[in-house]
Design an enzyme around this catalytic site. Sequence first.
Site, PDB file in Angstrom:
ATOM      1  N   LEU A  27       6.838   2.860   1.545  1.00  0.00           N
ATOM      2  CA  LEU A  27       7.665   1.835   1.796  1.00  0.00           C
ATOM      3  C   LEU A  27       8.541   1.947   2.579  1.00  0.00           C
ATOM      4  O   LEU A  27       9.209   3.232   3.021  1.00  0.00           O
ATOM      5  CB  LEU A  27       8.213   1.495   0.350  1.00  0.00           C
ATOM      6  CG  LEU A  27       7.425   1.415  -0.656  1.00  0.00           C
ATOM      7  CD1 LEU A  27       8.156   0.994  -1.993  1.00  0.00           C
ATOM      8  CD2 LEU A  27       6.483   0.020  -0.497  1.00  0.00           C
ATOM      9  N   HIS A  55       9.040  -3.659   3.579  1.00  0.00           N
ATOM     10  CA  HIS A  55       8.893  -3.921   2.144  1.00  0.00           C
ATOM     11  C   HIS A  55       9.971  -4.132   1.197  1.00  0.00           C
ATOM     12  O   HIS A  55       9.907  -5.057   0.440  1.00  0.00           O
ATOM     13  CB  HIS A  55       8.080  -2.456   1.565  1.00  0.00           C
ATOM     14  CG  HIS A  55       6.715  -2.262   2.268  1.00  0.00           C
ATOM     15  ND1 HIS A  55       6.848  -1.040   3.010  1.00  0.00           N
ATOM     16  CD2 HIS A  55       5.658  -2.568   2.111  1.00  0.00           C
ATOM     17  CE1 HIS A  55       5.522  -0.909   3.506  1.00  0.00           C
ATOM     18  NE2 HIS A  55       4.799  -2.022   3.007  1.00  0.00           N
ATOM     19  N   GLN A  92     -10.145  -2.247   2.720  1.00  0.00           N
ATOM     20  CA  GLN A  92      -9.757  -3.023   3.898  1.00  0.00           C
ATOM     21  C   GLN A  92      -9.488  -1.927   5.089  1.00  0.00           C
ATOM     22  O   GLN A  92      -9.303  -2.424   6.115  1.00  0.00           O
ATOM     23  CB  GLN A  92      -8.354  -3.707   3.653  1.00  0.00           C
ATOM     24  CG  GLN A  92      -7.264  -2.587   3.458  1.00  0.00           C
ATOM     25  CD  GLN A  92      -5.857  -3.530   2.954  1.00  0.00           C
ATOM     26  OE1 GLN A  92      -6.071  -4.071   1.772  1.00  0.00           O
ATOM     27  NE2 GLN A  92      -4.902  -3.526   3.731  1.00  0.00           N
ATOM     28  N   GLN A 102      -2.927 -12.082   8.310  1.00  0.00           N
ATOM     29  CA  GLN A 102      -3.024 -11.859   6.747  1.00  0.00           C
ATOM     30  C   GLN A 102      -2.352 -12.880   5.861  1.00  0.00           C
ATOM     31  O   GLN A 102      -2.895 -13.251   4.879  1.00  0.00           O
ATOM     32  CB  GLN A 102      -2.615 -10.528   6.463  1.00  0.00           C
ATOM     33  CG  GLN A 102      -2.410 -10.060   5.029  1.00  0.00           C
ATOM     34  CD  GLN A 102      -1.846  -8.646   4.859  1.00  0.00           C
ATOM     35  OE1 GLN A 102      -2.965  -7.693   4.761  1.00  0.00           O
ATOM     36  NE2 GLN A 102      -0.865  -8.384   4.417  1.00  0.00           N
ATOM     37  N   MET A 143       0.891  -1.262  -0.065  1.00  0.00           N
ATOM     38  CA  MET A 143       0.035  -0.049  -0.132  1.00  0.00           C
ATOM     39  C   MET A 143       0.823   1.221   0.040  1.00  0.00           C
ATOM     40  O   MET A 143       0.479   2.228   0.225  1.00  0.00           O
ATOM     41  CB  MET A 143      -0.811  -0.152   1.286  1.00  0.00           C
ATOM     42  CG  MET A 143      -1.927  -1.101   1.232  1.00  0.00           C
ATOM     43  SD  MET A 143      -3.359  -0.935   1.914  1.00  0.00           S
ATOM     44  CE  MET A 143      -2.814  -0.607   3.650  1.00  0.00           C
TER      45      MET A 143
HETATM   46  O1  PAF Z   1      -0.029  -5.805   3.696  1.00  0.00           O
HETATM   47  C1  PAF Z   1      -0.538  -5.043   3.065  1.00  0.00           C
HETATM   48  O2  PAF Z   1       0.053  -3.814   2.841  1.00  0.00           O
HETATM   49  C2  PAF Z   1      -1.953  -4.865   2.220  1.00  0.00           C
HETATM   50  O3  PAF Z   1      -2.809  -5.461   3.186  1.00  0.00           O
HETATM   51  C3  PAF Z   1      -1.663  -5.714   0.896  1.00  0.00           C
HETATM   52  C4  PAF Z   1      -1.448  -7.068   1.118  1.00  0.00           C
HETATM   53  C5  PAF Z   1      -0.943  -4.951   0.107  1.00  0.00           C
HETATM   54  C6  PAF Z   1      -3.335  -5.761   0.496  1.00  0.00           C
HETATM   55  O4  PAF Z   1      -3.793  -4.319   0.188  1.00  0.00           O
END
Ligand code: PAF
Length: 277
Positions: free
Chosen positions: A30, A34, A58, A150, A27
Amino acid sequence: MKIVSSLADLRTARLSLDGTVGLVPTMGYLHEGHLSLVRQARAENQHVIVSIFVNPTQFGPKEDLSNYPRDLERDLSLLRPLGVDMVWTPSAEVMYPSGYQTWVEVEALTNPLEGAMRPGHFRGVTTIVAKLFNATQPHKAYFGQKDAQQAAVIRRMTVDLNFPLEVVVCPTMREADGLAMSSRNKYLNEAERKAATVLFRSLNAARDLYEGGERDGEKIRAKMKELIADEPLAQMQYVSCADYDSLEELDAIKGKALLSMAVFIGKTRLIDNFVLG
Ligand code: PAF
């Protein structure tokens, strides 16, 4: 590094990638966490695609989507030196066209922990990740262990929907004092930043108990709660000692377990976890 936004451009650029493709869904905003996923994707695939999309579905109604940190230019400058082939930055209109009504939902695994605190959150995550998988057709997709539930939910979805790809879960990246890296850390003031180490400290204390032979789930949860309660700026939302696969709370630890927690430090909600066994 190609930067594409529309689905048509993404598809054309994807067709030009010959060989294995690793996808790192993000998202944006960064951080080193990431970048570690991107580096692993780079090492394991011929091509790397990074998606940057702040997924509105979300976020709960009380979670501030409009304030989520965004800085595309900074993100691109961090990705350029890492040998990324393509960055996909779709708009909300591309991902959720007018009249949108199709959702991907994983059931039991999304009920406890984050799912209980953030109703609808995982429906948004699995829907967008399924759409990212469909559009980019990766061979491997990379997620961080910091979002343990997740990762478990996406693994389940990938198996259940027969996506022909491997979900790779990479270790949590931490600051020198143990705080798990997160885009949300930037909201912490100086005092809160110090207090935020309570998550790591309490997970360590629980692991020490476990390594000393403790297998009673309630005693391990109690230890984490005690340390969080001792930190004046921290407000516990949940602590958990659960079965690693089912995420059900454990009375007695027998196999692999997931210690996890969500804690408010001031107004900032932080999560963290350790795997035992
Ligand atoms: O972990 C994240 O940054 C988000 O939940 C994802 C996996 C990019 C989905 O929007």
